[in-house]
Design a protein around this motif. Structure first.
Motif, PDB file in Angstrom:
ATOM      1  N   LEU A  85      44.540  19.055  45.027  1.00 45.09           N
ATOM      2  CA  LEU A  85      43.427  19.418  45.897  1.00 45.09           C
ATOM      3  C   LEU A  85      42.137  19.636  45.119  1.00 45.09           C
ATOM      4  O   LEU A  85      41.042  19.434  45.657  1.00 45.09           O
ATOM      5  CB  LEU A  85      43.780  20.658  46.712  1.00 45.09           C
ATOM      6  CG  LEU A  85      44.870  20.428  47.757  1.00 45.09           C
ATOM      7  CD1 LEU A  85      45.328  21.743  48.350  1.00 45.09           C
ATOM      8  CD2 LEU A  85      44.384  19.484  48.825  1.00 45.09           C
ATOM      9  N   MET A  86      42.253  20.040  43.866  1.00 43.15           N
ATOM     10  CA  MET A  86      41.049  20.179  43.039  1.00 43.15           C
ATOM     11  C   MET A  86      40.442  18.812  42.729  1.00 43.15           C
ATOM     12  O   MET A  86      39.226  18.701  42.572  1.00 43.15           O
ATOM     13  CB  MET A  86      41.372  20.941  41.756  1.00 43.15           C
ATOM     14  CG  MET A  86      41.568  22.415  41.983  1.00 43.15           C
ATOM     15  SD  MET A  86      42.166  23.318  40.554  1.00 43.15           S
ATOM     16  CE  MET A  86      40.876  23.083  39.382  1.00 43.15           C
ATOM     17  N   ASP A  87      41.291  17.777  42.637  1.00 40.48           N
ATOM     18  CA  ASP A  87      40.783  16.423  42.398  1.00 40.48           C
ATOM     19  C   ASP A  87      39.964  15.904  43.578  1.00 40.48           C
ATOM     20  O   ASP A  87      39.030  15.139  43.386  1.00 40.48           O
ATOM     21  CB  ASP A  87      41.939  15.454  42.123  1.00 40.48           C
ATOM     22  CG  ASP A  87      42.477  15.597  40.728  1.00 40.48           C
ATOM     23  OD1 ASP A  87      41.766  16.160  39.869  1.00 40.48           O
ATOM     24  OD2 ASP A  87      43.617  15.153  40.485  1.00 40.48           O
ATOM     25  N   GLN A  88      40.327  16.300  44.770  1.00 42.31           N
ATOM     26  CA  GLN A  88      39.578  15.864  45.958  1.00 42.31           C
ATOM     27  C   GLN A  88      38.728  17.009  46.488  1.00 42.31           C
ATOM     28  O   GLN A  88      38.664  17.238  47.682  1.00 42.31           O
ATOM     29  CB  GLN A  88      40.550  15.360  47.032  1.00 42.31           C
ATOM     30  CG  GLN A  88      41.593  16.359  47.466  1.00 42.31           C
ATOM     31  CD  GLN A  88      42.591  15.756  48.427  1.00 42.31           C
ATOM     32  OE1 GLN A  88      42.701  14.547  48.537  1.00 42.31           O
ATOM     33  NE2 GLN A  88      43.320  16.611  49.112  1.00 42.31           N
ATOM     34  N   PHE A  89      38.026  17.700  45.596  1.00 44.12           N
ATOM     35  CA  PHE A  89      37.386  18.989  45.868  1.00 44.12           C
ATOM     36  C   PHE A  89      36.550  19.107  47.133  1.00 44.12           C
ATOM     37  O   PHE A  89      36.841  19.977  47.939  1.00 44.12           O
ATOM     38  CB  PHE A  89      36.560  19.468  44.681  1.00 44.12           C
ATOM     39  CG  PHE A  89      35.647  20.607  45.018  1.00 44.12           C
ATOM     40  CD1 PHE A  89      36.151  21.811  45.434  1.00 44.12           C
ATOM     41  CD2 PHE A  89      34.286  20.450  44.967  1.00 44.12           C
ATOM     42  CE1 PHE A  89      35.333  22.861  45.760  1.00 44.12           C
ATOM     43  CE2 PHE A  89      33.451  21.485  45.285  1.00 44.12           C
ATOM     44  CZ  PHE A  89      33.970  22.690  45.675  1.00 44.12           C
TER      45      PHE A  89
END
Length: 129
Positions: A85-89
């Motif tokens: 989820l941090m990658d698709q912030f």
């Protein structure tokens, strides 16, 4: 005549002498002291740290079958979800994302361990066992 070392020590001592404090400064400093009754407000710090460490160890161990989530331990799956989820912030998780279930189960287990730890420590303090 005084030796040079004695004269220099006295001048250093007068230069390092603390300034006089007014009553308001002393009152303010005494009011800002650390509250030593923090355990009554926040609980025992050993319970918090021990409970977090034990719960993290349990949910990250693949041997414990109760916390396995789709073939990997709950803690590892939860961390993978967080990193994903941090990658698709800018875009948050959808309502049907497995992250929400992992989040709820992980925190429910943590708070259960902390509650039982608090009950155990308080019971020991009050000689229930």
């Amino acid at each position: 005549a005084r030796p040079a070392s004695v004269a220099s020590r006295s001048s250093v001592r007068s230069a390092v002498r603390p300034a006089r404090l007014s009553r308001s400064m002393v009152a303010r400093a005494s009011a800002e002291k650390f509250d030593t009754g923090y355990e009554q407000k926040f609980g025992n710090a050993w319970i918090l740290h021990g409970g977090l460490a034990m719960w993290s160890a349990v949910v990250c161990t693949p041997i414990v079958p109760l916390v396995n989530y789709q073939g990997e331990p709950l803690g590892i799956a939860f961390m993978h979800s967080i990193f994903r989820l941090m990658d698709q912030f800018p875009t948050g998780p959808k309502i049907d994302d497995p992250f929400w279930l992992q989040l709820i189960v992980w925190h429910f287990g943590l708070f259960t361990v902390l509650t039982l730890g608090t009950i155990g420590v308080q019971g020991k303090k009050q000689n229930y066992w």
